[in-house]
Design a protein around this motif. Sequence first.
Motif, PDB file in Angstrom:
ATOM      1  N   VAL A  33    -106.867  15.045 -13.581  1.00  0.00           N
ATOM      2  CA  VAL A  33    -108.122  15.516 -12.793  1.00  0.00           C
ATOM      3  C   VAL A  33    -108.772  14.267 -12.305  1.00  0.00           C
ATOM      4  O   VAL A  33    -109.351  13.441 -12.933  1.00  0.00           O
ATOM      5  N   TYR A  34    -108.723  13.972 -10.790  1.00  0.00           N
ATOM      6  CA  TYR A  34    -109.077  12.761 -10.203  1.00  0.00           C
ATOM      7  C   TYR A  34    -110.639  12.822  -9.710  1.00  0.00           C
ATOM      8  O   TYR A  34    -111.580  11.962  -9.718  1.00  0.00           O
ATOM      9  N   ASP A  35    -111.044  14.270  -9.287  1.00  0.00           N
ATOM     10  CA  ASP A  35    -112.282  14.384  -8.847  1.00  0.00           C
ATOM     11  C   ASP A  35    -112.707  15.886  -8.669  1.00  0.00           C
ATOM     12  O   ASP A  35    -111.591  16.640  -8.632  1.00  0.00           O
ATOM     13  N   VAL A  36    -113.980  16.375  -8.781  1.00  0.00           N
ATOM     14  CA  VAL A  36    -114.414  17.662  -8.522  1.00  0.00           C
ATOM     15  C   VAL A  36    -115.573  17.758  -7.562  1.00  0.00           C
ATOM     16  O   VAL A  36    -116.396  16.702  -7.395  1.00  0.00           O
ATOM     17  N   ASP A  37    -115.709  18.720  -6.572  1.00  0.00           N
ATOM     18  CA  ASP A  37    -116.619  18.893  -5.716  1.00  0.00           C
ATOM     19  C   ASP A  37    -117.089  20.342  -5.772  1.00  0.00           C
ATOM     20  O   ASP A  37    -116.314  21.033  -5.763  1.00  0.00           O
ATOM     21  N   LEU A  38    -118.276  20.653  -5.140  1.00  0.00           N
ATOM     22  CA  LEU A  38    -118.630  21.863  -5.004  1.00  0.00           C
ATOM     23  C   LEU A  38    -119.959  21.660  -3.863  1.00  0.00           C
ATOM     24  O   LEU A  38    -120.785  21.068  -3.641  1.00  0.00           O
ATOM     25  N   THR A  39    -119.682  22.662  -2.820  1.00  0.00           N
ATOM     26  CA  THR A  39    -120.371  22.848  -1.737  1.00  0.00           C
ATOM     27  C   THR A  39    -121.700  23.811  -2.156  1.00  0.00           C
ATOM     28  O   THR A  39    -121.673  24.673  -2.998  1.00  0.00           O
ATOM     29  N   ASP A  40    -122.464  23.844  -1.216  1.00  0.00           N
ATOM     30  CA  ASP A  40    -123.855  24.514  -1.493  1.00  0.00           C
ATOM     31  C   ASP A  40    -123.611  26.060  -1.412  1.00  0.00           C
ATOM     32  O   ASP A  40    -124.084  26.981  -2.221  1.00  0.00           O
ATOM     33  N   GLU A  41    -122.265  26.488  -0.557  1.00  0.00           N
ATOM     34  CA  GLU A  41    -122.109  27.868  -0.612  1.00  0.00           C
ATOM     35  C   GLU A  41    -121.004  28.175  -1.793  1.00  0.00           C
ATOM     36  O   GLU A  41    -120.599  29.277  -1.888  1.00  0.00           O
ATOM     37  N   GLY A  42    -120.695  27.408  -2.815  1.00  0.00           N
ATOM     38  CA  GLY A  42    -119.915  27.733  -4.043  1.00  0.00           C
ATOM     39  C   GLY A  42    -118.645  27.287  -3.941  1.00  0.00           C
ATOM     40  O   GLY A  42    -117.828  28.017  -4.676  1.00  0.00           O
ATOM     41  N   ALA A  43    -117.923  26.593  -2.691  1.00  0.00           N
ATOM     42  CA  ALA A  43    -116.890  26.413  -2.868  1.00  0.00           C
ATOM     43  C   ALA A  43    -116.292  24.979  -3.507  1.00  0.00           C
ATOM     44  O   ALA A  43    -116.897  24.125  -3.018  1.00  0.00           O
ATOM     45  N   ALA A  44    -115.470  25.207  -4.517  1.00  0.00           N
ATOM     46  CA  ALA A  44    -115.346  24.172  -5.288  1.00  0.00           C
ATOM     47  C   ALA A  44    -113.904  23.485  -4.819  1.00  0.00           C
ATOM     48  O   ALA A  44    -112.963  24.116  -4.562  1.00  0.00           O
ATOM     49  N   THR A  45    -113.954  22.102  -4.973  1.00  0.00           N
ATOM     50  CA  THR A  45    -112.534  21.495  -4.698  1.00  0.00           C
ATOM     51  C   THR A  45    -112.109  20.574  -5.760  1.00  0.00           C
ATOM     52  O   THR A  45    -113.094  19.866  -6.352  1.00  0.00           O
ATOM     53  N   VAL A  46    -110.936  20.676  -6.307  1.00  0.00           N
ATOM     54  CA  VAL A  46    -110.275  19.865  -7.451  1.00  0.00           C
ATOM     55  C   VAL A  46    -109.482  19.005  -6.806  1.00  0.00           C
ATOM     56  O   VAL A  46    -108.287  19.566  -6.221  1.00  0.00           O
ATOM     57  N   THR A  47    -109.311  17.551  -7.085  1.00  0.00           N
ATOM     58  CA  THR A  47    -108.409  16.767  -6.498  1.00  0.00           C
ATOM     59  C   THR A  47    -107.882  16.318  -7.985  1.00  0.00           C
ATOM     60  O   THR A  47    -108.427  15.925  -8.689  1.00  0.00           O
ATOM     61  N   MET A  48    -106.534  16.651  -7.802  1.00  0.00           N
ATOM     62  CA  MET A  48    -105.817  16.308  -9.070  1.00  0.00           C
ATOM     63  C   MET A  48    -104.394  15.941  -9.015  1.00  0.00           C
ATOM     64  O   MET A  48    -103.891  16.193  -7.768  1.00  0.00           O
ATOM     65  N   THR A  49    -103.542  15.468  -9.964  1.00  0.00           N
ATOM     66  CA  THR A  49    -102.148  15.421  -9.925  1.00  0.00           C
ATOM     67  C   THR A  49    -101.456  15.966 -10.929  1.00  0.00           C
ATOM     68  O   THR A  49    -102.120  16.782 -11.951  1.00  0.00           O
ATOM     69  N   LEU A  50    -100.133  15.881 -11.012  1.00  0.00           N
ATOM     70  CA  LEU A  50     -99.379  16.468 -12.080  1.00  0.00           C
ATOM     71  C   LEU A  50     -98.726  15.313 -12.629  1.00  0.00           C
ATOM     72  O   LEU A  50     -98.541  14.213 -12.204  1.00  0.00           O
ATOM     73  N   THR A  51     -98.139  15.598 -13.983  1.00  0.00           N
ATOM     74  CA  THR A  51     -97.661  14.398 -14.805  1.00  0.00           C
ATOM     75  C   THR A  51     -96.292  13.977 -14.022  1.00  0.00           C
ATOM     76  O   THR A  51     -95.733  13.153 -14.034  1.00  0.00           O
ATOM     77  N   SER A  52     -95.476  15.162 -13.122  1.00  0.00           N
ATOM     78  CA  SER A  52     -94.326  15.020 -12.346  1.00  0.00           C
ATOM     79  C   SER A  52     -94.458  15.483 -11.184  1.00  0.00           C
ATOM     80  O   SER A  52     -95.010  16.798 -11.111  1.00  0.00           O
ATOM     81  N   MET A  53     -93.684  15.079 -10.263  1.00  0.00           N
ATOM     82  CA  MET A  53     -93.498  15.761  -8.964  1.00  0.00           C
ATOM     83  C   MET A  53     -93.006  17.051  -8.888  1.00  0.00           C
ATOM     84  O   MET A  53     -93.475  18.096  -8.267  1.00  0.00           O
ATOM     85  N   GLY A  54     -91.990  17.368  -9.632  1.00  0.00           N
ATOM     86  CA  GLY A  54     -91.179  18.481  -9.756  1.00  0.00           C
ATOM     87  C   GLY A  54     -91.616  19.509 -10.765  1.00  0.00           C
ATOM     88  O   GLY A  54     -90.846  20.454 -11.361  1.00  0.00           O
ATOM     89  N   CYS A  55     -92.888  19.388 -11.125  1.00  0.00           N
ATOM     90  CA  CYS A  55     -93.605  19.932 -12.362  1.00  0.00           C
ATOM     91  C   CYS A  55     -93.536  21.700 -12.214  1.00  0.00           C
ATOM     92  O   CYS A  55     -93.905  22.114 -11.038  1.00  0.00           O
ATOM     93  N   PRO A  56     -92.620  22.181 -12.801  1.00  0.00           N
ATOM     94  CA  PRO A  56     -92.320  23.558 -12.536  1.00  0.00           C
ATOM     95  C   PRO A  56     -93.542  24.479 -13.012  1.00  0.00           C
ATOM     96  O   PRO A  56     -93.810  25.538 -12.603  1.00  0.00           O
ATOM     97  N   MET A  57     -94.552  23.993 -13.723  1.00  0.00           N
ATOM     98  CA  MET A  57     -95.884  24.649 -14.103  1.00  0.00           C
ATOM     99  C   MET A  57     -96.850  24.339 -13.055  1.00  0.00           C
ATOM    100  O   MET A  57     -97.805  25.091 -13.432  1.00  0.00           O
TER     101      MET A  57
END
Length: 104
Positions: A33-57
């Motif tokens: 997880v690189y970053d989290v954000d939340l607007t006043d309206e309650g819209a959350a944004t999570v900026t994240m990556t995965l351990t591998s590009m082809g991650c089936p999960m």
Amino acid sequence: MAIDQDMKDSMYSALENVIDPELGVDIVNLGLVYDVDLTDEGAATVTMTLTSMGCPMAPVIVDQVQTALSELPEVKETEVNIVWQPAWSKDNMSRYAKMALGIR
């Protein structure tokens, strides 16, 4: 408006319940997880990556992120942005995650 540190901490705490199915460690301690954000309206944004590009999960993890954050009363909806820059590496992992996985 930027969210306050308490809200950010609450969001990160909720995300610690999301376990990477392949590694068995949560996504926060893995450093996914690189970053989290939340607007006043309650819209959350999570900026994240995965351990591998082809991650089936990936769809499972995204779903679990949305579920985890929906537990917070302030969060009405969650958007998950999967990014590949910067690339994830073992250096992103917390000491706990490295110990759990036996990585020095």
